[in-house]
Design a protein around this motif. Sequence first.
Motif, PDB file in Angstrom:
ATOM      1  N   TYR A  25       0.893  -1.151  -0.116  1.00 17.87           N
ATOM      2  CA  TYR A  25       0.056   0.015  -0.278  1.00 17.87           C
ATOM      3  C   TYR A  25       0.548   1.429   0.219  1.00 17.87           C
ATOM      4  O   TYR A  25       0.490   2.747  -0.060  1.00 17.87           O
ATOM      5  CB  TYR A  25      -0.870  -0.329   1.005  1.00 17.87           C
ATOM      6  CG  TYR A  25      -1.860  -1.368   1.335  1.00 17.87           C
ATOM      7  CD1 TYR A  25      -3.147  -0.439   0.467  1.00 17.87           C
ATOM      8  CD2 TYR A  25      -1.340  -2.085   1.953  1.00 17.87           C
ATOM      9  CE1 TYR A  25      -4.162  -2.173   0.112  1.00 17.87           C
ATOM     10  CE2 TYR A  25      -2.512  -2.921   1.730  1.00 17.87           C
ATOM     11  CZ  TYR A  25      -3.872  -2.671   0.975  1.00 17.87           C
ATOM     12  OH  TYR A  25      -4.849  -4.850   0.843  1.00 17.87           O
ATOM     13  N   GLY A  26       1.932   1.193  -0.128  1.00 14.56           N
ATOM     14  CA  GLY A  26       3.200   2.128  -0.074  1.00 14.56           C
ATOM     15  C   GLY A  26       4.190   1.760   0.295  1.00 14.56           C
ATOM     16  O   GLY A  26       5.069   1.005   0.285  1.00 14.56           O
ATOM     17  N   ASN A  31       4.398  -0.949   5.136  1.00 12.27           N
ATOM     18  CA  ASN A  31       2.770  -0.709   4.100  1.00 12.27           C
ATOM     19  C   ASN A  31       2.740  -2.265   3.550  1.00 12.27           C
ATOM     20  O   ASN A  31       1.815  -1.802   2.399  1.00 12.27           O
ATOM     21  CB  ASN A  31       2.606  -0.255   3.237  1.00 12.27           C
ATOM     22  CG  ASN A  31       2.743   1.124   4.082  1.00 12.27           C
ATOM     23  OD1 ASN A  31       1.898   1.778   4.840  1.00 12.27           O
ATOM     24  ND2 ASN A  31       3.906   2.792   3.471  1.00 12.27           N
ATOM     25  N   ILE A  32       3.204  -3.546   3.830  1.00 10.66           N
ATOM     26  CA  ILE A  32       3.276  -4.659   3.115  1.00 10.66           C
ATOM     27  C   ILE A  32       2.294  -5.826   3.877  1.00 10.66           C
ATOM     28  O   ILE A  32       2.383  -5.987   4.953  1.00 10.66           O
ATOM     29  CB  ILE A  32       4.165  -4.966   2.252  1.00 10.66           C
ATOM     30  CG1 ILE A  32       5.153  -4.457   1.512  1.00 10.66           C
ATOM     31  CG2 ILE A  32       3.747  -6.489   2.019  1.00 10.66           C
ATOM     32  CD1 ILE A  32       7.033  -4.956   1.422  1.00 10.66           C
ATOM     33  N   GLY A  33       0.981  -5.728   3.463  1.00 13.17           N
ATOM     34  CA  GLY A  33       0.105  -6.508   4.043  1.00 13.17           C
ATOM     35  C   GLY A  33      -0.614  -5.704   5.723  1.00 13.17           C
ATOM     36  O   GLY A  33      -0.554  -4.467   5.562  1.00 13.17           O
ATOM     37  N   LYS A  34      -1.195  -6.227   6.172  1.00  6.53           N
ATOM     38  CA  LYS A  34      -2.220  -5.434   7.631  1.00  6.53           C
ATOM     39  C   LYS A  34      -1.417  -5.492   8.997  1.00  6.53           C
ATOM     40  O   LYS A  34      -1.709  -7.166   9.305  1.00  6.53           O
ATOM     41  CB  LYS A  34      -3.149  -5.619   6.983  1.00  6.53           C
ATOM     42  CG  LYS A  34      -4.135  -4.760   5.720  1.00  6.53           C
ATOM     43  CD  LYS A  34      -3.641  -3.252   5.816  1.00  6.53           C
ATOM     44  CE  LYS A  34      -4.703  -3.399   4.848  1.00  6.53           C
ATOM     45  NZ  LYS A  34      -4.829  -1.080   4.802  1.00  6.53           N
ATOM     46  N   ASP A  35      -0.757  -4.890   9.738  1.00  6.85           N
ATOM     47  CA  ASP A  35      -0.687  -5.439  11.019  1.00  6.85           C
ATOM     48  C   ASP A  35       0.488  -6.614  10.699  1.00  6.85           C
ATOM     49  O   ASP A  35       0.955  -7.120  11.408  1.00  6.85           O
ATOM     50  CB  ASP A  35      -1.703  -5.604  11.672  1.00  6.85           C
ATOM     51  CG  ASP A  35      -2.870  -4.593  11.813  1.00  6.85           C
ATOM     52  OD1 ASP A  35      -2.063  -3.875  12.028  1.00  6.85           O
ATOM     53  OD2 ASP A  35      -3.528  -5.373  11.279  1.00  6.85           O
ATOM     54  N   ARG A  80       1.728   5.896  -9.122  1.00  9.19           N
ATOM     55  CA  ARG A  80       0.125   6.004  -8.990  1.00  9.19           C
ATOM     56  C   ARG A  80      -0.201   5.867  -7.483  1.00  9.19           C
ATOM     57  O   ARG A  80       0.864   4.970  -6.633  1.00  9.19           O
ATOM     58  CB  ARG A  80      -0.162   4.398  -9.283  1.00  9.19           C
ATOM     59  CG  ARG A  80      -0.138   3.335  -8.525  1.00  9.19           C
ATOM     60  CD  ARG A  80      -0.375   2.154  -9.555  1.00  9.19           C
ATOM     61  NE  ARG A  80      -0.343   0.307  -8.781  1.00  9.19           N
ATOM     62  CZ  ARG A  80      -0.559  -0.240  -9.534  1.00  9.19           C
ATOM     63  NH1 ARG A  80       0.022  -0.162 -10.660  1.00  9.19           N
ATOM     64  NH2 ARG A  80      -0.738  -1.334  -9.029  1.00  9.19           N
ATOM     65  N   ASP A  81      -1.347   5.762  -6.628  1.00  2.81           N
ATOM     66  CA  ASP A  81      -1.794   6.083  -5.768  1.00  2.81           C
ATOM     67  C   ASP A  81      -1.864   4.317  -4.967  1.00  2.81           C
ATOM     68  O   ASP A  81      -3.092   3.943  -4.878  1.00  2.81           O
ATOM     69  CB  ASP A  81      -2.725   6.819  -5.371  1.00  2.81           C
ATOM     70  CG  ASP A  81      -2.991   7.167  -3.563  1.00  2.81           C
ATOM     71  OD1 ASP A  81      -2.315   6.604  -2.709  1.00  2.81           O
ATOM     72  OD2 ASP A  81      -4.186   7.888  -3.273  1.00  2.81           O
ATOM     73  N   LEU A  82      -0.803   3.994  -4.013  1.00  2.33           N
ATOM     74  CA  LEU A  82      -1.011   2.910  -3.814  1.00  2.33           C
ATOM     75  C   LEU A  82      -2.257   2.515  -3.210  1.00  2.33           C
ATOM     76  O   LEU A  82      -2.596   1.603  -2.332  1.00  2.33           O
ATOM     77  CB  LEU A  82      -0.108   2.112  -3.011  1.00  2.33           C
ATOM     78  CG  LEU A  82       1.735   2.666  -4.306  1.00  2.33           C
ATOM     79  CD1 LEU A  82       2.904   1.473  -4.049  1.00  2.33           C
ATOM     80  CD2 LEU A  82       1.493   0.928  -5.825  1.00  2.33           C
ATOM     81  N   THR A  83      -2.237   3.700  -2.312  1.00  4.44           N
ATOM     82  CA  THR A  83      -3.570   3.450  -0.957  1.00  4.44           C
ATOM     83  C   THR A  83      -4.663   2.583  -1.573  1.00  4.44           C
ATOM     84  O   THR A  83      -5.334   2.211  -0.371  1.00  4.44           O
ATOM     85  CB  THR A  83      -3.665   4.539  -0.419  1.00  4.44           C
ATOM     86  OG1 THR A  83      -3.957   5.749  -1.062  1.00  4.44           O
ATOM     87  CG2 THR A  83      -2.023   4.420   0.081  1.00  4.44           C
ATOM     88  N   VAL A 512       5.401 -15.959   6.240  1.00  4.78           N
ATOM     89  CA  VAL A 512       6.072 -15.656   6.747  1.00  4.78           C
ATOM     90  C   VAL A 512       6.904 -14.933   5.407  1.00  4.78           C
ATOM     91  O   VAL A 512       8.645 -14.525   5.308  1.00  4.78           O
ATOM     92  CB  VAL A 512       7.674 -16.465   7.145  1.00  4.78           C
ATOM     93  CG1 VAL A 512       7.427 -17.606   8.275  1.00  4.78           C
ATOM     94  CG2 VAL A 512       8.072 -17.399   6.164  1.00  4.78           C
ATOM     95  N   ALA A 513       6.111 -14.314   3.791  1.00  4.10           N
ATOM     96  CA  ALA A 513       6.973 -13.734   2.452  1.00  4.10           C
ATOM     97  C   ALA A 513       7.614 -12.939   3.433  1.00  4.10           C
ATOM     98  O   ALA A 513       8.726 -12.049   2.799  1.00  4.10           O
ATOM     99  CB  ALA A 513       5.998 -13.756   2.318  1.00  4.10           C
ATOM    100  N   LYS A 514       6.786 -11.955   4.161  1.00  8.43           N
ATOM    101  CA  LYS A 514       7.080 -10.975   4.710  1.00  8.43           C
ATOM    102  C   LYS A 514       8.730 -10.591   5.582  1.00  8.43           C
ATOM    103  O   LYS A 514       9.929  -9.651   5.047  1.00  8.43           O
ATOM    104  CB  LYS A 514       6.824  -9.341   5.583  1.00  8.43           C
ATOM    105  CG  LYS A 514       6.792  -8.002   5.926  1.00  8.43           C
ATOM    106  CD  LYS A 514       5.654  -7.570   6.291  1.00  8.43           C
ATOM    107  CE  LYS A 514       6.179  -6.036   6.567  1.00  8.43           C
ATOM    108  NZ  LYS A 514       4.427  -5.278   7.397  1.00  8.43           N
ATOM    109  N   GLU A 515       9.416 -11.704   6.544  1.00 12.82           N
ATOM    110  CA  GLU A 515       9.959 -11.984   6.496  1.00 12.82           C
ATOM    111  C   GLU A 515      11.057 -12.806   6.107  1.00 12.82           C
ATOM    112  O   GLU A 515      12.601 -12.223   5.790  1.00 12.82           O
ATOM    113  CB  GLU A 515       9.989 -13.252   8.122  1.00 12.82           C
ATOM    114  CG  GLU A 515      11.525 -13.565   8.727  1.00 12.82           C
ATOM    115  CD  GLU A 515      11.052 -15.370   9.519  1.00 12.82           C
ATOM    116  OE1 GLU A 515      11.935 -15.713   9.988  1.00 12.82           O
ATOM    117  OE2 GLU A 515       9.839 -14.713  10.085  1.00 12.82           O
ATOM    118  N   GLY A 516      11.309 -12.707   4.612  1.00  9.04           N
ATOM    119  CA  GLY A 516      12.377 -13.313   4.159  1.00  9.04           C
ATOM    120  C   GLY A 516      12.421 -11.631   3.335  1.00  9.04           C
ATOM    121  O   GLY A 516      13.487 -12.515   2.422  1.00  9.04           O
TER     122      GLY A 516
END
Length: 578
Positions: A25-26, A31-35, A80-83, A512-516
């Motif tokens: 989202y930015g 801004n990757i995923g939610k929480d 572009r507005d990623l939000t 765990v993609a974000k951890e990756g």
Amino acid sequence: MTSKYNQYASADQPMPEKTLAWNMYGAGEENIGKDGKPEQFPVSQPAADQMLVRIDSVGLCFSDVKLIKMGRKHPKLYNRDLTKEPTRLGHEVCLTVLAVGDELKEKYTPGQRLAVQPDIYQNGKSTAYGYTIPGGLTQYHLMGSEMLETDEGACLLPIGTEMGYAEASLLEPWGCVLASYTQRRRLEPMKGGVMWIIGRPGDEREYTFSAGLQAPATIILSDAPASVADLASKTSAEVVVRDNLTSDQYEAFSQEFTDGAGFDDIVMLDPRSAETVGAVARYIKRRGTLNMVGETPLDGLVNTDAGRLHYDYIAFIGCQGPDISGSYGEKRNRCELKKGGTTVFVGAGGPMGQMHVQRAIELPDGPGKVIATEVSDMRLAAIVERFGPLAKSNNCELFTFNPQTSDMSIHEFVMDVTGGQGADDVVVSVPIAAVMTEAATLMNKDGMLVFFAGVPNGTMADLDMSTVYMANAQYTGTSGLSLDDQFKVMDQASKGALSPGRSVGAIGGMKVAKEGIRAVIEGSFAGKVIIFPEFPDLPLIGLDDLHKTEPEIAAKLGPGNMWTVEAEKVLFEKYWKG
């Protein structure tokens, strides 16, 4: 093949109703995923011109990190507005077709395995998968014209059952590596183009132009010798004479004749000033050439746009003359590593750097000596462990060097290994202009410097351009790949000439993609991180540590903890819930 692996490969499963996905989202990791977690979205059935695909594996790439850092400012997102219109990372993807819309049933079938070629153009505009088009960090998504109707046709590559999912994801990065040794520069004058020939006042040399001068539609002469003016007058081109130009006039001059796009071909005769060459080079058109012909070295280094060498494929070519056309053509301008030579890989410890090292060692008629440089002793140790036996079996000497811990400079080390001659080829995988400049000093006079790591256009580096025309040195760079490059990787893998599985450094599941991604940023693993979206709860595990938690899988790894299809089968047997 184990039963679960067989079942998974058949795609014989109920149509999914929901999917986990890591939307972006930015700019910034937050801004990757939610929480800090992936989100769940409904899965729609495909329309007539769409198909529903399952993402089998995704390779994480440092290019993903660039997108995270830049957000909407990334050139492929067009501000572009990623939000409001988020994207999704993941462009190194292997997928399976699950359901096909009526208009596509003659081309695609459920169960068909495909790899993505993400470097997409539509109507000449880049709309890359994993950037403009949301990518593969999801379990399922719909695919339509944005992927299937590109300037090159469908950007998908059929994959046979003999290739594992992780290996198929690696076709993209491996294709980029192969592409960097495939000629992407234009090496002949552009037919119908604009050629600018710049002479040196007082040069009375009798030049010839045995081939290529008939190509341009317009030839502009600036202080050209009489012999060249006479040759130009005998062509069908419109000839314009514009003498006594100064560098502060070049911008308006380019606007007048090229609308600011730059000249298709520039010829500099008897260049003496490095500053002038640098000023002229700013006006080479994308995929254009700068041909330097002379017998006297320049008075210094040329301040060169390294980004344009990488992204715009501009070509610096040259010869000593007097035949100006002697500079052109593939015979004089190589792009492959020198047989039996010495190749230095700067930044060899990262996943892509290791791929370059592996390719050089496995290359038939490749270099006799490979020098891998890296600022991490851990990564250098991994290179020795992974590629030492391979180098020995291929009669290639493998050297490693850490400039931060050695008493020698990298220049001293390379000169010591080469007996003072310098390297035949230097490949740079570090996107830092100062490193690129230093790397250029490591090559011999007719060596080749490959800029693999991309720096933004406008990033300047000081390079010795005298050697281009005095000794046939090569400065090259490439960005992206084509489907043909991926086909070449697949063909080499099927013949046993290339082992893509050597490039895997860690595996993990969807959660765990974000951890990756964090591991990619920190350089935690020597090889690629591969995410298996269908395994949400698979932890992030380095292959070197796999024996601690997954001994059954580790037992199926190859020498040097190399990922194999057999290891992948055991992974599916344990983690797939289908």
